[in-house]
Design a protein around this motif. Structure first.
Motif, PDB file in Angstrom:
ATOM      1  N   GLU A  13      47.396  -7.275  92.963  1.00 15.87           N
ATOM      2  CA  GLU A  13      46.712  -5.990  92.848  1.00 15.87           C
ATOM      3  C   GLU A  13      45.311  -6.152  92.283  1.00 15.87           C
ATOM      4  N   ARG A  14      45.194  -7.034  91.278  1.00 20.35           N
ATOM      5  CA  ARG A  14      43.883  -7.331  90.683  1.00 20.35           C
ATOM      6  C   ARG A  14      43.825  -8.800  90.298  1.00 20.35           C
ATOM      7  N   PHE A  15      42.628  -9.354  90.360  1.00 18.74           N
ATOM      8  CA  PHE A  15      42.399 -10.718  89.887  1.00 18.74           C
ATOM      9  C   PHE A  15      41.225 -10.663  88.921  1.00 18.74           C
ATOM     10  N   LEU A  16      41.492 -10.939  87.651  1.00 19.89           N
ATOM     11  CA  LEU A  16      40.497 -10.816  86.597  1.00 19.89           C
ATOM     12  C   LEU A  16      40.165 -12.194  86.050  1.00 19.89           C
ATOM     13  N   ILE A  70      43.355 -14.203  85.600  1.00 23.05           N
ATOM     14  CA  ILE A  70      44.622 -13.496  85.412  1.00 23.05           C
ATOM     15  C   ILE A  70      44.961 -12.683  86.656  1.00 23.05           C
ATOM     16  N   ILE A  71      46.206 -12.827  87.093  1.00 22.73           N
ATOM     17  CA  ILE A  71      46.714 -12.171  88.288  1.00 22.73           C
ATOM     18  C   ILE A  71      47.547 -10.970  87.863  1.00 22.73           C
ATOM     19  N   THR A  72      47.192  -9.797  88.364  1.00 24.67           N
ATOM     20  CA  THR A  72      48.017  -8.605  88.155  1.00 24.67           C
ATOM     21  C   THR A  72      48.774  -8.329  89.439  1.00 24.67           C
ATOM     22  N   PRO A  73      50.104  -8.536  89.446  1.00 23.59           N
ATOM     23  CA  PRO A  73      50.859  -8.321  90.675  1.00 23.59           C
ATOM     24  C   PRO A  73      51.123  -6.844  90.926  1.00 23.59           C
ATOM     25  N   ALA A  74      51.273  -6.496  92.207  1.00 30.92           N
ATOM     26  CA  ALA A  74      51.655  -5.135  92.568  1.00 30.92           C
ATOM     27  C   ALA A  74      53.135  -4.919  92.283  1.00 30.92           C
ATOM     28  N   ARG A  75      53.645  -3.746  92.593  1.00 30.92           N
ATOM     29  CA  ARG A  75      55.030  -3.416  92.270  1.00 30.92           C
ATOM     30  C   ARG A  75      56.026  -4.318  92.991  1.00 30.92           C
TER      31      ARG A  75
END
Length: 406
Positions: A176-179, A165-170
């Motif tokens: 921002e994070r790769f889980l 899962i990719i958490t994009p920055a603003r």
């Protein structure tokens, strides 16, 4: 791409595919038949080739003979132009060991990179069903000056545990994070019930990938995996960006199949993806002449319907002989359905024979399965559980040449 940046394609095709058993008992997952005439690997190779990435190495390992044979006999490029698609088996170049993960597979194959000297490297998985123009992803990668760009697709947050899962920055682009397969990730801004899932398709600037692989190899605690190791490493350094697959458009697509992507790693998802193909206006349209999926033509005669045989809402490949009734099914080349036989909601691989008066419902039958006259599959759930593999969703699967009791 002539006159443009040089790109080497690396296709990761060494997966065992345990969740697709028994279809993977005798072959690697990318070699599994899909859609009647294709192999799973044909989808990624078609996207790369249609997108002008014409020098491609397919890294193989697990039971690779069927896959190697398919790639070498089907994917023949112009040697005059220096183009190629070549299978590369595990060679133990760094010592007496096999690949310990997808990142280690590339590390052990860096001679391919050193020989080609590309500007960029496209690392794509080999076991998904989709169409994609990689040139559009490469354009974003170059314009943003990214070190690595990962293709992401929006999926329900409830499904997050199945994907990286990719958490994009603003800014919506920087990662921002790769889980890796989290149980409770944050939703997307403005879409709290959705997350970005990694498609397993990455574009690297060459030096970034080589340096990251070498650093990862020195970490004794690493799992040496692209999604589990390399992407988190580069994300921590602020070097990773995301490409939204929904922005990718291929010629000839329809509004209904735009953005289609399926991970067919389980029997249920494999079966459901086949059901996506068969309607009058399918969720995924195989008949796109402007962005074709290529495979080996086979050389078989046209399908024959005789003795009152009929098929509806189905895909019937060349070389089939239909004397019975087929509905909502996908038949590979050489399948025969005898008089009085009924095939419903099923996927039959090459040379399956359904005998006179037999019934097959909700099943996936691998190559050379012979269903005797009068036998039933998908009629008696308790008997099916005793004899065959049955998925959580109730799909019945028979392996290559498996014996069916009369």
């Amino acid at each position: 791409m002539r006159g443009g940046p040089s790109v080497l394609g690396i296709v990761l095709a060494g997966g065992e595919g345990k969740r697709l058993m028994p279809l993977t008992a005798d072959r690697a997952k990318p070699a599994v038949t899909f859609g009647g005439t294709y192999r799973l690997v044909d989808f990624v190779l078609s996207s790369l080739v249609n997108g002008d990435i014409l020098r491609i190495c397919v890294l193989t390992q697990y039971k690779s003979h069927s896959l190697d044979r398919h790639v070498t006999t089907t994917w023949r490029m112009s040697s005059l132009l220096g183009n190629y698609v070549t299978p590369v088996p595990a060679q133990q170049r760094l010592g007496p060991r096999w690949y310990s993960g997808s990142a280690d597979a590339i590390l052990q194959s860096l001679n391919l990179v050193h020989d080609e000297q590309p500007d960029y490297i496209a690392v794509f998985g080999a076991d998904h069903v989709y169409r994609m123009d990689p040139r559009q992803m490469l354009k974003q990668h170059i314009e943003n000056g990214a070190a690595v760009t990962v293709a992401g697709i929006r999926v329900p947050r409830a499904d997050a545990s199945s994907f990286g899962i990719i958490t994009p920055a603003r800014d919506g682009t920087k990662v921002e994070r790769f889980l890796e397969k989290p149980t409770d990730p944050p939703g997307l801004p403005g879409s709290p019930n959705q997350v970005y899932a990694s498609m397993g398709n990455y574009l690297f600037t060459t030096k970034t990938l080589v340096d990251a692989l070498q650093q990862d190899a020195e970490d004794p605690d690493s799992v040496h995996d692209m999604g589990g190791s390399i992407l988190p490493l580069l994300t921590e350094r602020g070097l990773a960006q995301v490409y939204d697959f929904d922005e990718n458009h291929v010629p000839g697509e329809t509004p209904r199949d735009h953005g289609y992507w399926r991970d067919v790693g389980s029997l249920d998802s494999y079966y459901e993806a086949h059901m996506d193909l068969i309607s009058d206006h399918p969720v995924f349209n195989l008949d796109n002449r402007r962005w074709p999926i290529y495979t080996h033509p086979g050389g078989l005669p046209p399908t024959k319907f005789c003795a009152g045989g009929i098929a509806g809402e189905s895909i019937v490949s060349p070389g089939c002989v239909i004397r019975g009734q087929v509905t909502r099914s996908v038949l590979s080349p050489g399948v025969s359905v005898e008089e009085g036989a009924v095939v419903q909601g099923s996927v039959l691989h090459d040379s399956v024979r359904v005998g006179r008066g037999a019934v097959v419902r909700g099943a996936v039958l691998d190559k050379n399965v012979d269903v005797p006259p009068g036998a039933t599959i998908g009629v008696n759930p308790e008997r099916d559980e005793e004899l065959y593999t049955v998925s959580k969703g109730g799909v019945i699967a028979l392996g290559k040449g498996q014996i069916v009791p009369g």
